[in-house]
Design a protein around this motif. Structure first.
Motif, mmCIF file in Angstrom:
data_model
loop_
_atom_site.group_PDB
_atom_site.id
_atom_site.type_symbol
_atom_site.label_atom_id
_atom_site.label_comp_id
_atom_site.label_asym_id
_atom_site.label_seq_id
_atom_site.Cartn_x
_atom_site.Cartn_y
_atom_site.Cartn_z
ATOM 1 N N VAL A 96 0.212 12.297 -0.180
ATOM 2 C CA VAL A 96 -0.287 11.392 0.854
ATOM 3 C C VAL A 96 -1.729 11.031 0.494
ATOM 4 N N PRO A 97 -2.007 9.755 0.197
ATOM 5 C CA PRO A 97 -3.347 9.410 -0.311
ATOM 6 C C PRO A 97 -4.435 9.378 0.750
ATOM 7 N N GLY A 98 -4.102 9.430 2.023
ATOM 8 C CA GLY A 98 -5.130 9.394 3.066
ATOM 9 C C GLY A 98 -5.714 10.772 3.338
ATOM 10 N N ALA A 99 -6.842 10.791 4.035
ATOM 11 C CA ALA A 99 -7.479 12.069 4.377
ATOM 12 C C ALA A 99 -6.690 12.771 5.474
ATOM 13 N N PHE A 100 -6.600 14.092 5.357
ATOM 14 C CA PHE A 100 -6.009 14.898 6.418
ATOM 15 C C PHE A 100 -6.972 14.865 7.611
ATOM 16 N N GLY A 101 -6.438 14.984 8.804
ATOM 17 C CA GLY A 101 -7.258 14.770 9.996
ATOM 18 C C GLY A 101 -8.135 15.937 10.415
ATOM 19 N N ILE A 102 -8.109 17.035 9.687
ATOM 20 C CA ILE A 102 -8.932 18.195 10.042
ATOM 21 C C ILE A 102 -9.876 18.500 8.891
ATOM 22 N N GLU A 103 -11.157 18.653 9.240
ATOM 23 C CA GLU A 103 -12.164 18.901 8.206
ATOM 24 C C GLU A 103 -11.899 20.228 7.502
ATOM 25 N N GLY A 104 -12.060 20.228 6.209
ATOM 26 C CA GLY A 104 -11.865 21.456 5.439
ATOM 27 C C GLY A 104 -10.566 21.474 4.668
ATOM 28 N N PHE A 105 -9.763 20.405 4.813
ATOM 29 C CA PHE A 105 -8.511 20.337 4.058
ATOM 30 C C PHE A 105 -8.188 18.869 3.740
ATOM 31 N N ARG A 112 0.819 -1.219 0.000
ATOM 32 C CA ARG A 112 0.000 0.000 0.000
ATOM 33 C C ARG A 112 0.852 1.268 0.000
ATOM 34 N N LEU A 113 0.456 2.234 -0.828
ATOM 35 C CA LEU A 113 1.161 3.518 -0.859
ATOM 36 C C LEU A 113 0.849 4.303 0.423
ATOM 37 N N VAL A 114 1.905 4.778 1.088
ATOM 38 C CA VAL A 114 1.741 5.589 2.308
ATOM 39 C C VAL A 114 1.918 7.063 1.974
ATOM 40 N N ALA A 115 3.008 7.383 1.313
ATOM 41 C CA ALA A 115 3.289 8.748 0.841
ATOM 42 C C ALA A 115 4.266 8.577 -0.309
ATOM 43 N N SER A 116 3.891 9.015 -1.492
ATOM 44 C CA SER A 116 4.680 8.713 -2.685
ATOM 45 C C SER A 116 6.133 9.191 -2.538
#
Lengths: 371, 76
Positions: free
Chosen positions: B14-23, A185-189
């Motif tokens: 970074v493919p995951g969501a940032f932890g603060i709503e609005g960004f 899984r990609l974490v941060a490219s």
């Protein structure tokens, strides 16, 4: 510095149901048994954890015995293990006591996987700690120092080293390939999950004594510690570690103090929160020219049996990284290599080992050991 | 508080969501930027990670009481 490393021990890394203080006590008991000593022989105790509640060091020590000796708690993030080892070494080197005990322990599996802070405060606490390493990896690739395939080969090497380490957290039943690392899984490219550290619980401990002439124990011949020097090219923020410049200065001081050079080193245990840290740190430590690291990784020269075996225990990627325990766990592996008791991980004719730790906030330590 | 014009040194996505709503609900970038009038800084990037050399500006956004230094590329 001339201090004997008489005993080493650890609690296998992974997910543990034991309370934190019991992890620390377990490692301490293992190191004392390895040294052939009792807790009553210990003159000073230095203990470290990044996430522990107050009074943790006293709680660990009092569970070992009520001997009344000084007990000192230290917090230095992922460099904490080597920092307490340095304090213990100086306690005996200075003549304050004959035997000192360094212990590191941490439980990180309760954190967000891959995370390093229990509760976000500043902006960078909301971002995976892999992100600044991923920026470095992008820069390393753009500068022509290597490829993502070379980073994958370097990571696969650590996963395969861990297969021979019964204390490692990430042990797989097959030979890991660079392709498998790339497909995780990609974490941060461009960094994938298998290029990033394992969040684990664990503890490690080391017993040091004054070096007696003719002692058969491995010796700690240098241990230097620095905080981040001024470096305008290094945007230190949040829980990130210090710069390659800091690593270089810390290592230079250690080599100078020991009267050794990078060419003397036979086995290396270095901090690799993400795989790019290993690639860059090998250059910063003066062990491998920066432009040769990638080729050595691909050619297997950094694996056991290669020209310069690194992270023979699996490193942070696969042994696991319980923050403050890591530097001492690396020292355990270095001592086993120098004793010739590392089993299937043994490096032939290992006479000098280098241990490197880097802690969030800009702490760095380098230890040199001689067999 | 950091801010001003600068150029991207390197970046990541970074493919995951940032932890603060609005960004960064669907991922976000992180970049190192050399400011024209200051040191190298680490900043967030809304949207795709910019290429090295991209010019732009860093400004601070405040979301849920947290200061977010955010890089925006100059439009061509």
């Amino acid at each position: 510095m001339n201090v004997s490393v008489r005993g080493v021990g650890l609690v296998p890394f992974g997910t543990s149901e034991l309370p934190l203080v019991e992890l620390g006590r377990g490692a301490a008991r293992a190191a004392l048994a390895d040294a052939g000593l009792d807790y009553a022989d210990v003159g000073e105790v230095y203990a470290t954890s990044s996430l522990a509640p107050p009074q943790h060091a006293l709680a660990v020590a009092h569970g070992l015995g009520h001997t009344g000796v000084p007990v000192t708690a230290v917090e230095s993030a992922s460099a904490g293990g080597l920092v307490v080892l340095r304090e213990a070494a100086w306690a005996v080197q200075s003549g304050r006591c004959d035997v000192a005990l360094a212990i590191g322990y941490e439980k990180t599996t309760a954190l967000t996987p891959g995370g390093i802070v229990p509760k976000p405060v500043g902006v960078w606490d909301y971002v995976t700690p892999a992100a600044p390493y991923a920026v470095q990896a992008s820069q390393w690739i753009a500068d022509g120092l290597g490829t993502v395939d070379a980073l994958a080969a370097l990571a696969a090497k650590n996963w395969n080293h861990a297969r021979a380490n019964p204390d490692a957290a990430r042990r797989v039943d097959h030979e890991v390939t660079a392709q498998e690392v790339l497909e995780s899984r990609l974490v941060a490219s461009p960094l994938t999950r298998m290029m990033c550290h394992a969040s684990v619980d664990g503890a490690a401990a080391v017993v040091v004594t004054r070096d007696d002439a003719g002692s058969a124990h491995p010796r700690l011949v240098a241990l230097t510690q620095t905080s981040l020097p001024y470096d305008p090219a290094w945007p230190l923020v949040g829980p990130a570690i210090g710069s390659p410049l800091q690593t270089a200065r810390t290592a230079e001081e250690a080599f100078r103090g020991a009267g050794l050079s990078p060419a003397d080193i036979d086995v290396v245990l270095l901090h690799d929160l993400c795989v790019i840290e290993e690639a860059i740190t090998l250059g910063a430590l003066g062990l491998v020219p920066a432009r040769e690291v990638a080729a050595m990784a691909v050619a297997g020269e950094l694996a056991r049996g290669g020209a310069l075996p690194t992270n023979t225990d699996g490193g942070c990627l696969a042994r696991g990284h319980p923050f403050s325990a890591t530097g001492l766990a690396q020292t355990v592996e270095a001592v086993r290599q120098l004793r010739g008791t590392a089993g299937d991980r043994q490096v032939d004719d290992a006479r000098h080992a280098l241990v490197h730790a880097a802690g969030g906030g800009g702490s760095c330590a380098v230890a040199l050991l001689a067999g | 508080m950091i801010g001003g014009r600068g150029r991207v040194v390197a970046s990541t996505w970074v493919p995951g969501a940032f932890g603060i709503e609005g960004f960064g609900a669907e991922g976000f970038g992180v970049a190192w930027v050399d400011l024209e009038d200051g040191p190298r800084v680490q900043v967030l990037v809304a949207g795709a990670a910019p290429a090295a050399g991209t010019p732009g500006a860093v400004a601070v956004r405040v979301l849920e009481g947290v200061d977010l230094p955010v890089f925006s590329a100059e439009s061509a």
